[in-house]
Scaffold this active site. Structure first.
Site, PDB file in Angstrom:
ATOM      1  N   CYS A 177      12.276  -3.717   1.302  1.00  0.00           N
ATOM      2  CA  CYS A 177      13.449  -4.108   0.749  1.00  0.00           C
ATOM      3  C   CYS A 177      14.225  -3.868  -0.081  1.00  0.00           C
ATOM      4  O   CYS A 177      14.772  -3.788  -0.928  1.00  0.00           O
ATOM      5  CB  CYS A 177      12.343  -6.258   0.132  1.00  0.00           C
ATOM      6  SG  CYS A 177      10.894  -4.968  -0.402  1.00  0.00           S
ATOM      7  N   HIS A 223       9.358  -9.498  -3.993  1.00  0.00           N
ATOM      8  CA  HIS A 223      10.287  -9.290  -3.192  1.00  0.00           C
ATOM      9  C   HIS A 223      11.282  -8.830  -4.301  1.00  0.00           C
ATOM     10  O   HIS A 223      11.793  -9.718  -5.776  1.00  0.00           O
ATOM     11  CB  HIS A 223      10.724 -10.584  -1.859  1.00  0.00           C
ATOM     12  CG  HIS A 223      12.226 -10.202  -1.163  1.00  0.00           C
ATOM     13  ND1 HIS A 223      12.201  -8.931  -0.487  1.00  0.00           N
ATOM     14  CD2 HIS A 223      13.135 -10.153  -0.546  1.00  0.00           C
ATOM     15  CE1 HIS A 223      13.062  -9.230   0.278  1.00  0.00           C
ATOM     16  NE2 HIS A 223      14.262 -10.337  -0.102  1.00  0.00           N
ATOM     17  N   ASP A 248      19.814 -11.836   0.297  1.00  0.00           N
ATOM     18  CA  ASP A 248      18.596 -10.995   0.503  1.00  0.00           C
ATOM     19  C   ASP A 248      18.189 -10.123   1.577  1.00  0.00           C
ATOM     20  O   ASP A 248      19.491  -9.903   2.749  1.00  0.00           O
ATOM     21  CB  ASP A 248      17.901 -12.440   1.084  1.00  0.00           C
ATOM     22  CG  ASP A 248      16.500 -12.892   0.783  1.00  0.00           C
ATOM     23  OD1 ASP A 248      15.446 -11.375   1.679  1.00  0.00           O
ATOM     24  OD2 ASP A 248      15.098 -13.628   1.411  1.00  0.00           O
TER      25      ASP A 248
END
Lengths: 256, 256
Positions: free
Chosen positions: B79, B190, B208
């Site tokens: 991520c 995250h 995201d």
């Protein structure tokens, strides 16, 4: 200009040299500029003018759904494949497993199956890309309503109407197959989705899937119409557009 | 609820079964729903409400530059890597060669070099992802001005001010490291870039990078502040944000 100025680096050039050598010290790999220069008649979405056009765009229902699924074509021949991945994910169709994430999501790998192989084998696409018919054929192998319009079959007015109607509605999309050099870009046939239309300037936004090469651009509808009114040597037919509509309910929770 | 209703499929469930079996007939591979349901307090960018927030957003200079470079993290631990690729390409830095296209463009593969290995080896990232310090360290190995703000070090007001100031200006970006379950998502730590701020509702837009799992969402600034005020067990420190600014001129023709 004095002759010597052609040979003596300017202050600015010296600065660039200094920066370059600094960068080379930090990053041994060769560093390269991103993207190619745009011809004057195209406006990058990223530029202030391009963002203004988006704000004022009269038909942009497809913009957010598509650009949230923006991908780069994985190789030089996969412009059509990348465009379809964007459309299939934007339509929120039930998707095959993507093993890297253990979830359903379309990729430029799991898009292929027995039905798409019957339209055109993946290996052949990697060699020569897709014609408009093959693009439409692969999309039609999914539960979608697909329409194909070759450049030779639609007037400028019909072409504009098809695009504007589609871009004003969510949950259907339009993909264009055009000749790059007809709009001043390098160079051959290309495929990408359209995302928005500005009525005042009669321009449409192409979300170019070769992001390593060009930014998304606004182009005059007439220029794009001319660029689809070109012969694809593989099919012997003109290029054109494909419109795609979902025929089933969305499968995820995204829009609820 | 009668006991039998736990076992007898509802009308809606039967419809879903019918759709599923229809889809299975058309596409032999297993088909899966895309993305997970969102908790009520989050608004998907894709929804009508989410798109309205974007139109009304007071600070969105970063939105178009970032979303035109949107990528999906290539594996469950990348991520932070995907977030940096978006930022580096949005900043239009001179980029290493991307062999698939023979052009300069940042990818989740060519981002790594000797300088990033010195911060944290790629293999270790693939196992455990990145802490806020490692994220900032990799970014600082590029010609960028990088600031790191841990959740414990900034008040809610400072956190909001840092984000809003950054999102109102182009050519600098903000990446957030947060605990998903603190905003009602599944589940752990995250990292993703932020793209826009809406003052009326005090919400910020997260792009995201696990697009196979969640859409971009609007989240209350206070909820995000709480989600960065959580301990990363790897570093023993709170999560937070990193801001990034270009210190050199853009290298491509994109904005000219």
């Amino acid at each position: 200009m004095r002759l010597s100025s052609l040979f003596l680096p300017s202050h600015r050039a010296l600065n660039l040299l200094a920066l370059t050598s600094l960068s080379l010290t930090v990053h041994p790999p060769h560093l390269l500029a991103q993207t190619l220069p745009l011809p004057e008649q195209l406006i990058a979405l990223n530029s202030p003018a391009g963002q203004n056009l988006l704000r004022e765009s009269e038909a942009q229902a497809d913009f957010v759904p598509l650009i949230t699924q923006y991908v780069t074509q994985e190789n030089q021949a996969f412009c059509g494949i990348a465009s379809m991945v964007m459309v299939l994910n934007s339509l929120d169709l039930a998707a095959p497993l993507a093993p890297a994430w253990n979830r359903g999501y379309f990729t430029q790998d799991n898009l292929f199956n027995a039905a798409t192989e019957a339209v055109i084998p993946r290996e052949k696409i990697a060699q020569q890309g897709l014609t408009l018919e093959e693009l439409a054929g692969i999309l039609a192998s999914y539960p979608l309503q697909v329409e194909r319009h070759h450049g030779a079959d639609v007037s400028l007015e019909q072409f504009r109407q098809l695009i504007v109607t589609n871009l004003a509605e969510a949950n259907n999309f339009v993909v264009v197959n055009y000749l790059r050099r007809a709009i001043g870009q390098e160079r051959g046939g290309h495929i990408s989705p359209l995302a928005a239309y500005d009525a005042d300037t009669d321009q449409v936004l192409i979300l170019d899937v070769s992001r390593y090469k060009y930014p998304p651009v606004w182009v005059k509808v007439e220029a794009l119409w001319n660029a689809v009114n070109t012969i694809d040597s593989v099919s012997g037919l003109t290029r054109g557009i494909v419109t795609v509509e979902r025929t089933t309910a969305p499968h995820s929770f995204r829009d609820r």
